[in-house]
Every structure is written in C-alpha cells, then in structure tokens.
Design a protein around this motif. Structure first.
Motif, PDB file in Angstrom:
ATOM      1  N   ALA A  20      82.995  80.442  24.033  1.00  0.00           N
ATOM      2  CA  ALA A  20      82.855  81.901  23.992  1.00  0.00           C
ATOM      3  C   ALA A  20      82.639  82.465  25.386  1.00  0.00           C
ATOM      4  CB  ALA A  20      81.701  82.287  23.073  1.00  0.00           C
ATOM      5  N   THR A  21      83.599  82.275  26.250  1.00  0.00           N
ATOM      6  CA  THR A  21      83.494  82.885  27.570  1.00  0.00           C
ATOM      7  C   THR A  21      84.854  83.395  28.030  1.00  0.00           C
ATOM      8  OG1 THR A  21      82.964  82.552  29.905  1.00  0.00           O
ATOM      9  CG2 THR A  21      83.728  80.614  28.716  1.00  0.00           C
ATOM     10  N   GLY A  22      84.813  84.506  28.730  1.00  0.00           N
ATOM     11  CA  GLY A  22      86.041  85.032  29.306  1.00  0.00           C
ATOM     12  C   GLY A  22      86.171  84.610  30.760  1.00  0.00           C
ATOM     13  N   ASP A  25      86.619  80.274  35.309  1.00  0.00           N
ATOM     14  CA  ASP A  25      85.968  79.239  36.124  1.00  0.00           C
ATOM     15  C   ASP A  25      85.084  78.370  35.238  1.00  0.00           C
ATOM     16  OD1 ASP A  25      86.960  80.046  38.708  1.00  0.00           O
ATOM     17  OD2 ASP A  25      85.620  81.770  38.571  1.00  0.00           O
ATOM     18  N   LYS A  26      84.422  79.035  34.295  1.00  0.00           N
ATOM     19  CA  LYS A  26      83.544  78.275  33.410  1.00  0.00           C
ATOM     20  C   LYS A  26      84.337  77.417  32.432  1.00  0.00           C
ATOM     21  CE  LYS A  26      80.327  80.906  31.730  1.00  0.00           C
ATOM     22  NZ  LYS A  26      79.336  81.959  31.442  1.00  0.00           N
ATOM     23  N   VAL A  27      85.449  77.960  31.911  1.00  0.00           N
ATOM     24  CA  VAL A  27      86.305  77.177  31.006  1.00  0.00           C
ATOM     25  C   VAL A  27      86.786  75.913  31.722  1.00  0.00           C
ATOM     26  CG1 VAL A  27      88.495  77.137  29.745  1.00  0.00           C
ATOM     27  CG2 VAL A  27      87.043  79.174  29.655  1.00  0.00           C
ATOM     28  N   TYR A 185      77.560  81.914  43.031  1.00  0.00           N
ATOM     29  CA  TYR A 185      76.577  81.686  44.097  1.00  0.00           C
ATOM     30  C   TYR A 185      76.688  80.285  44.714  1.00  0.00           C
ATOM     31  CZ  TYR A 185      74.365  85.879  42.151  1.00  0.00           C
ATOM     32  OH  TYR A 185      74.118  87.160  41.698  1.00  0.00           O
ATOM     33  N   ASP A 186      77.712  79.538  44.338  1.00  0.00           N
ATOM     34  CA  ASP A 186      77.839  78.145  44.812  1.00  0.00           C
ATOM     35  C   ASP A 186      77.757  77.985  46.335  1.00  0.00           C
ATOM     36  OD1 ASP A 186      77.862  77.019  42.336  1.00  0.00           O
ATOM     37  OD2 ASP A 186      80.030  76.777  42.211  1.00  0.00           O
ATOM     38  N   PRO A 187      78.362  78.891  47.138  1.00  0.00           N
ATOM     39  CA  PRO A 187      78.321  78.670  48.597  1.00  0.00           C
ATOM     40  C   PRO A 187      76.923  78.738  49.198  1.00  0.00           C
ATOM     41  CG  PRO A 187      80.020  80.277  48.003  1.00  0.00           C
ATOM     42  CD  PRO A 187      79.209  80.046  46.768  1.00  0.00           C
ATOM     43  N   GLU A 205      81.991  66.207  41.535  1.00  0.00           N
ATOM     44  CA  GLU A 205      80.626  66.072  42.067  1.00  0.00           C
ATOM     45  C   GLU A 205      79.699  67.110  41.441  1.00  0.00           C
ATOM     46  OE1 GLU A 205      80.297  64.897  46.627  1.00  0.00           O
ATOM     47  OE2 GLU A 205      81.966  66.259  46.296  1.00  0.00           O
ATOM     48  N   LYS A 206      80.191  68.350  41.370  1.00  0.00           N
ATOM     49  CA  LYS A 206      79.344  69.405  40.786  1.00  0.00           C
ATOM     50  C   LYS A 206      79.074  69.102  39.313  1.00  0.00           C
ATOM     51  CE  LYS A 206      78.986  74.333  39.769  1.00  0.00           C
ATOM     52  NZ  LYS A 206      79.605  75.647  39.676  1.00  0.00           N
ATOM     53  N   ASN A 207      80.116  68.682  38.602  1.00  0.00           N
ATOM     54  CA  ASN A 207      79.970  68.398  37.171  1.00  0.00           C
ATOM     55  C   ASN A 207      79.054  67.218  36.884  1.00  0.00           C
ATOM     56  OD1 ASN A 207      81.354  70.477  36.071  1.00  0.00           O
ATOM     57  ND2 ASN A 207      83.244  69.346  35.676  1.00  0.00           N
ATOM     58  N   HIS A 211      73.606  72.365  36.415  1.00  0.00           N
ATOM     59  CA  HIS A 211      72.937  72.990  35.270  1.00  0.00           C
ATOM     60  C   HIS A 211      73.863  73.035  34.057  1.00  0.00           C
ATOM     61  CE1 HIS A 211      75.095  75.573  37.963  1.00  0.00           C
ATOM     62  NE2 HIS A 211      75.279  76.476  37.010  1.00  0.00           N
ATOM     63  N   ARG A 212      75.118  73.484  34.301  1.00  0.00           N
ATOM     64  CA  ARG A 212      76.065  73.600  33.185  1.00  0.00           C
ATOM     65  C   ARG A 212      76.397  72.226  32.620  1.00  0.00           C
ATOM     66  NH1 ARG A 212      79.088  76.608  35.490  1.00  0.00           N
ATOM     67  NH2 ARG A 212      78.065  78.459  34.699  1.00  0.00           N
ATOM     68  N   ALA A 213      76.575  71.249  33.524  1.00  0.00           N
ATOM     69  CA  ALA A 213      76.896  69.893  33.062  1.00  0.00           C
ATOM     70  C   ALA A 213      75.758  69.336  32.213  1.00  0.00           C
ATOM     71  CB  ALA A 213      77.155  68.986  34.259  1.00  0.00           C
TER      72      ALA A 213
HETATM   73  P1  ITT Z   1      80.688  85.223  30.626  1.00  0.00           P
HETATM   74  O1  ITT Z   1      79.475  86.072  30.284  1.00  0.00           O
HETATM   75  O2  ITT Z   1      81.994  85.870  30.302  1.00  0.00           O
HETATM   76  O3  ITT Z   1      80.598  83.850  30.094  1.00  0.00           O
HETATM   77  P2  ITT Z   1      79.729  85.466  33.357  1.00  0.00           P
HETATM   78  O4  ITT Z   1      80.496  85.510  34.642  1.00  0.00           O
HETATM   79  O5  ITT Z   1      78.917  86.679  33.004  1.00  0.00           O
HETATM   80  O6  ITT Z   1      80.753  85.054  32.233  1.00  0.00           O
HETATM   81  P3  ITT Z   1      77.219  83.970  33.249  1.00  0.00           P
HETATM   82  O7  ITT Z   1      76.560  85.141  32.618  1.00  0.00           O
HETATM   83  O8  ITT Z   1      76.996  82.663  32.629  1.00  0.00           O
HETATM   84  O9  ITT Z   1      78.803  84.191  33.413  1.00  0.00           O
HETATM   85  O10 ITT Z   1      76.796  83.811  34.745  1.00  0.00           O
HETATM   86  C1  ITT Z   1      76.353  84.925  35.467  1.00  0.00           C
HETATM   87  C2  ITT Z   1      76.746  84.818  36.896  1.00  0.00           C
HETATM   88  O11 ITT Z   1      76.010  83.726  37.473  1.00  0.00           O
HETATM   89  C3  ITT Z   1      78.217  84.514  37.173  1.00  0.00           C
HETATM   90  O12 ITT Z   1      78.985  85.672  37.221  1.00  0.00           O
HETATM   91  C4  ITT Z   1      78.128  83.835  38.537  1.00  0.00           C
HETATM   92  O13 ITT Z   1      78.006  84.792  39.551  1.00  0.00           O
HETATM   93  C5  ITT Z   1      76.810  83.087  38.427  1.00  0.00           C
HETATM   94  N1  ITT Z   1      77.043  81.686  38.017  1.00  0.00           N
HETATM   95  C6  ITT Z   1      77.100  81.192  36.756  1.00  0.00           C
HETATM   96  N2  ITT Z   1      77.333  79.872  36.796  1.00  0.00           N
HETATM   97  C7  ITT Z   1      77.418  79.534  38.096  1.00  0.00           C
HETATM   98  C8  ITT Z   1      77.657  78.336  38.792  1.00  0.00           C
HETATM   99  O14 ITT Z   1      77.866  77.191  38.165  1.00  0.00           O
HETATM  100  N3  ITT Z   1      77.679  78.362  40.125  1.00  0.00           N
HETATM  101  C9  ITT Z   1      77.485  79.502  40.801  1.00  0.00           C
HETATM  102  N4  ITT Z   1      77.273  80.680  40.230  1.00  0.00           N
HETATM  103  C10 ITT Z   1      77.240  80.703  38.881  1.00  0.00           C
END
Ligand code: ITT
Length: 241
Positions: A20-22, A25-27, A185-187, A205-207, A211-213
């Motif tokens: 459930a995300t648009g 990058d997350k997908v 915010y990765d950089p 490496e990140k995965n 946190h997400r992993a």
């Molecule tokens: P969806 O709600 O559509 O899933 P989003 O971009 O709003 O997408 P999140 O609420 O999960 O995603 O994340 C909020 C923000 O936090 C996102 O826009 C990024 O700027 C940052 N973020 C999330 N995951 C990150 C990651 O792994 N590395 C760096 N920044 C991240």
C-alpha cells in the motif's frame, strides 16, 4: 481478478500481498524482500492494481498512519482478491535534537507552498538548517508496517489479520550530503557502525540493515506464520535479507 480456490482438489490457495504505497522507491526496496516467501504468494503494488487513493496521513503516530493506510487500501483491494494481506508502512526520521521531529511529518518537513509537497532535497536542506550547530546529532529511522488481511482457515472458513510490526535503526545526521544512492534523507543519515551514509550504500547493503528491512523481515516472518496457520506452503528460507 480474483483468486478462486478449490480446496477439494488439494490446490493451495493463492494469497495476494498488496503493497500500500505510491512511493516507487519503497516498492523497489520491498519487492526483493517479499518475493520469495511462497510460490502461492502474488505481490502487487498500487500501480499494478491501478489504484491511486489519496489517503491523508492524519494520525499523530507512525503506527496510526500505517493502520490508516492499510485499512483504506484493504477496503479497495478486498473485492479484487479472495485472500489477501495489505502491507502499509509509515516511516519517520526521529532526530533527538528536534525532540523526535520530523517523525510522522518526514515527507512534509520543509515548508512548501499551499498544497504542494516538498522535494527530498528541500526536506534534507531544511533538516540540515534545523540542526545546524546542535551538539547532538543522533537520530533514528523507524518503520511501522501494518498488516491487514483475510486468510483462509484450514476448516474452510477464514480468519482476519490486523497487526503491526516495527523496525528501527540508530545513527547520526551528517553535516553535509554524502552519496547519491537511496532516497529521502539517505544522504545525511549515517547508521551507527556503518562508516558511511545510506546514500553511499548499494541497495543490497542498505537492505541488509535498514529500518525498512528489519520491519519487512518481521512482516515476512508473520506472513509465513499466517500462511502456515492457513495450511499454505512457504519456501524454506524465502528471499528475505
Ligand atoms: P507513502 O506514504 O506513499 O508510502 P511516503 O513518501 O510518504 O510514501 P513515508 O511516509 O514512509 O513515505 O516516509 C516519509 C518520508 O521519510 C519519505 O518521503 C522520505 O523522505 C523519508 N524516508 C522514508 N524512508 C526512508 C529511507 O529508507 N531513507 C531515507 N528517507 C526515507
């Protein structure tokens, strides 16, 4: 669409896992971690289902927003599949010098003209400005994943899924940007012990540590349990990190 099953012929049912995300990058980060769970699992993004709901993240916590998204998407995807689990995540960067901000507001941290969303660039610049000169630059990324679904039970009925899992990683906000990989915010986020920012790492490496992993690993374990409860075979180890 749909995933009809005939348990009488012994065919294990198919389960749709809907991300459930648009955010593409997350997908991209989620997919490789979930794909190997079971041959009976089918993975869908919102794009795959041509869904683009506007869900306002109005809750004050990551948990609340993850649940909100999962529930909204569940009601849209539920008519498409007999058995499904919707996974909705909310991620926030919590900076100690800012009392835990931007947190739930991570995507909308930098001021932006009415209605528009700030870019990743804007948010990073705003963060660096906000903690300029702060003696403590510790922070953490936290991801909460809500699972909402309907699964078949062994007696021919069904059971509902409604729970959350979490992953977090501690680190430091660097004084300037390093690296060009990742997103958001990765950089400027250097995980403890890593010696480089997320943006200087490969996706693999990140995965391996993010946190997400970690949250996805917990979600994967739960999906395996739920599949087992339903009597659906999983692969031995799957494709998780
Ligand atoms: P969806 O709600 O559509 O899933 P989003 O971009 O709003 O997408 P999140 O609420 O999960 O995603 O994340 C909020 C923000 O936090 C996102 O826009 C990024 O700027 C940052 N973020 C999330 N995951 C990150 C990651 O792994 N590395 C760096 N920044 C991240």
């Amino acid at each position: 669409m749909g995933t009809p099953i005939d348990r009488a012929d012994g065919t294990p049912p198919l389960v749709a896992v809907v991300l459930a995300t648009g955010n593409r990058d997350k997908v991209r980060e989620f997919k490789p971690m979930l794909e190997g769970i079971s041959p009976q699992l089918r993975l869908y993004s919102l794009d795959d289902l041509a869904l683009s709901p506007e869900i306002e993240e109005t809750e004050p916590t990551l948990e609340g927003n993850a649940r909100l998204k999962a529930e909204a998407l569940y009601s849209l995807a539920e008519p498409m599949f007999e058995w499904l689990i919707v996974l909705a995540d909310d991620t926030g960067l919590e900076v100690n010098a800012l009392g835990g901000a931007p947190g739930v507001r991570s995507a909308r941290f930098a001021p932006a003209p009415d209605g528009s969303s700030p870019s990743y660039e804007d948010n990073v610049s705003h963060l660096l400005k906000s903690i300029d000169g702060a003696p403590v630059r510790t922070a953490r990324f936290r991801t909460v994943i809500a699972l909402k679904g309907r699964m078949p039970s062994r007696d021919g009925g069904c059971f509902m899924v409604d729970e959350t899992v979490e992953g977090r990683i501690d680190g430091t906000i660097t004084g300037e940007r390093f690296g060009s990989g990742g997103f958001g915010y990765d950089p400027v986020f250097r995980p403890d012990g890593a010696g480089k920012t997320f943006a200087e790492m490969s996706l693999e490496e990140k995965n391996a540590i993010s946190h997400r992993a970690l949250a996805v690993r917990s979600a994967t374990a739960r999906i395996r349990d739920l599949m087992a409860h339903a009597g659906i075979p999983s692969t031995e180890t799957g494709n998780h990190p």
